[in-house]
Design an enzyme around this catalytic site. Sequence first.
Site, PDB file in Angstrom:
ATOM      1  N   GLU A 199      -2.312  62.195 -24.196  1.00 50.01           N
ATOM      2  CA  GLU A 199      -3.054  60.311 -24.131  1.00 50.01           C
ATOM      3  C   GLU A 199      -2.398  59.723 -23.540  1.00 50.01           C
ATOM      4  O   GLU A 199      -3.038  58.790 -22.209  1.00 50.01           O
ATOM      5  CB  GLU A 199      -2.725  60.012 -25.642  1.00 50.01           C
ATOM      6  CG  GLU A 199      -3.463  60.450 -26.558  1.00 50.01           C
ATOM      7  CD  GLU A 199      -3.685  61.676 -27.036  1.00 50.01           C
ATOM      8  OE1 GLU A 199      -2.563  62.488 -27.150  1.00 50.01           O
ATOM      9  OE2 GLU A 199      -4.686  62.441 -27.923  1.00 50.01           O
ATOM     10  N   HIS A 243      -2.944  59.392 -39.672  1.00 53.11           N
ATOM     11  CA  HIS A 243      -4.826  58.968 -39.880  1.00 53.11           C
ATOM     12  C   HIS A 243      -5.651  57.751 -39.565  1.00 53.11           C
ATOM     13  O   HIS A 243      -6.712  57.971 -39.722  1.00 53.11           O
ATOM     14  CB  HIS A 243      -5.323  60.693 -39.368  1.00 53.11           C
ATOM     15  CG  HIS A 243      -4.934  61.533 -38.770  1.00 53.11           C
ATOM     16  ND1 HIS A 243      -3.562  62.756 -39.486  1.00 53.11           N
ATOM     17  CD2 HIS A 243      -5.206  62.377 -37.860  1.00 53.11           C
ATOM     18  CE1 HIS A 243      -3.997  63.597 -37.827  1.00 53.11           C
ATOM     19  NE2 HIS A 243      -5.179  63.483 -37.482  1.00 53.11           N
TER      20      HIS A 243
END
Lengths: 432, 359
Positions: free
Chosen positions: B88, B157
């Site tokens: 990322e 998440h």
Amino acid sequence: MALKCGVRVFKLNTIRQAVRLLSTHSSPEAVQNAKVGDFPGARAPYVTELKFLSEASYDPIPIYRVLDHNGQVIDGREEPNIDKETLLNMYKTMVQLSQMDKIMYESQRQGRISFYMTNYGEEGIHVGSAAALSPSDLVFAQYREVGVLLYRGMTVTEIVNQCYGNCEDPGRGRQMPVHYGSKQHNIVTLSSPLATQMPQAVGAAYALKRVPNNDRCVICYFGDGAASEGDAHAAFNFAATLDCPVIMLCRNNGYAISTPTREQYRGDGVGARGAPLGLRTARVDGTDPLAVYRAVAAARGRALAHNQPVLIEAMAYRVGHHSTSDDSTAYRPAEEIHKWNSEESPIRKFRQYLEQKGYWDVESDEALFKEARNRVVKTMQEAEKKKLPPWKEMLEDVYYEMPPRIQKQVKQMEDHLKNYGEHYPLDKYQPE
Amino acid sequence: MALKSPAVAMGILSRITRRSFSTSKVLSSKPVTVRDALNQAIDEEMERDESVFVMGEEVAQYDGAYKVTRGLWKKYGDKRVIDTPITEMGFAGIAVGAAFAGLRPICEFMTFNFSMQAIDHIINSAAKTFYMSAGAVPVPIVFRGPNGAAAGVAAQHSQCFGAWFSHCPGLKVIMPYSSEDAKGLLKAAIRDPDPVVCLENEMLYGVPFPMSDEALSNDFVLPFGKAKVEREGKHITVVCAGRATETALQAANTLAGQGIECEVINLRSLRPLDFDTIARSVAKTHHIVTVEQGWPSCGIGSEICARLMESPSFFELDAPAWRVTGADVPMPYAASLEARALPRPPDVLAAVSAVLSNA
């Protein structure tokens, strides 16, 4: 970088296998040995001997140099063909840089500016790389590359004004000292968080690659400490997988603030990480401007001709303290610093080279040092007298267009100053 | 990164898909899912401007983990739809650098939970470089992906980052609810000269919304900082954004049956925040409740309450404001616990009756 032991093992196995094949009974293992494993993740020969590779499995990457300690060209074929004017410009930039560092460092000690970082010992990397590039190549620097900026044509005045944050600071008083940037000279504004410039440089190289008939590459400078950041690995990996025209230039100066490289990493330095990830890699003597020049010029050629990313590890020594917030004698011996500041000094080496070529002499040198010093002192005195940036600068450029919330604050401040301006030292600020 | 499964919430998604939305005016016979609206937005902007490109994990051949980039790789090829290695911080940095050099990257995070690995590039580089370069280096970039809770994917998440990104000057933050929001806001984000964070919601991707002919056109963009009054009402103002809008509208439906008319304001963008619309509504209803999926501390609701306190709207209030937020705990996994950790319509009903009974 030759895989010493691995190659030997492979040869040994081939012999062993041949012997086995000659013998009457062939085992299935021997047949398998003859094959190459073809996995999606790797293609390599099968072996039956388990072997872990270590840093000693490989020869260290050699350090390429053109000049010896006395500025003598070691192998005439390697001397780059640089005209006299360029060579002198390189040398003058190095001297100007060292004199500016000396005076600006003192100016911080005297409390005139809040922060400064010197470049001592790495001047050769700056001018060697800058001279090998085109001015249109995009520079992503870390913070210790001001010689590249000077060589590109940023003036001492612009640099000093930035450090003083006055109304003529090209950065309009926004950034802390030494965080330069110049769109005109294709230098992206410096960013403090370490190594963020690395993936960004690769991204910019990707953008350049998309331009039809691209003739620009990106150079990204970073230190041996920055190479430990996750960003560094991401940048190497993306440079290779996206085939970007980027030169990743590591200034390995031996120290990340106080952390020596022996504590920073294991293995053969930063350069050892290049080739395994798919970057063409070379290691050069960073105290030799001509070696750096040769390496960067060749890297630029590869980057532009084949979109090939290149890693160059330039070995040097950080002669100065990390920054004005640091006293490096607390963690390294003074003799060590002295050695790198005398016999290994890039300025001394390069001066000797120029003298041997008959381009330079002692008188010119004394005059140059004096002139360089005076220029900084004079600029600094002028910088101190200049007005501060207009107060409105604080509120501008947060967004491309000023949002109403900020417009409202500007208006409030204007109204306030209209009524009470006399109570503020407005004469110190540049009028809009 | 850990779990990146798009399929986990399919059961619940299909249930939502079947749910009818009596609150939305039917403007067109053609319902479009939020996913397709986002896809249209990206497709149209890529068509319009050669410098727009998409990068992220699985965005190309795989069509995106949540299929938002479906068909784009086939149409635009490797040069403009780029699958990246799983880093990322790497591809966010690449995207920021590409924006420095003049491209308009759309950087997809498979979910915003993973954007935390890249947040330095978003906050320290994308948001601040225009300012730090004294206006010389604009950063036209969009960071987008699903944000907030999905279903059954627990603490790491299921997090809303609306308040996090809205905190930072230099960023613009949008949180679309409907297909029209999604298309109009994302198109505006791609054209915007500033860095924009687009916080989508996985649970809304498969939900069809009616779209007007205007919204289906190539030139449909929605301005930032303009909220949408999803439902007019005179008794109480309910401010929300993204998926919380669904919760607020459901609660408003129930309350209408009890004779309480809520004015539901979908913020659309969190930064800039359309306080004028909130103030106008409060001047009419004199009561307010905020609804969000994120945690209460320093949240979007906190910001709205603070702005109410600092403005003449304070004098319009007949009762203290209430915030309905996600529970102040990491998201638990078990479905029964998860349901209670997120704002539900009954929570909004309770808040509304508490505020109104205080009058």
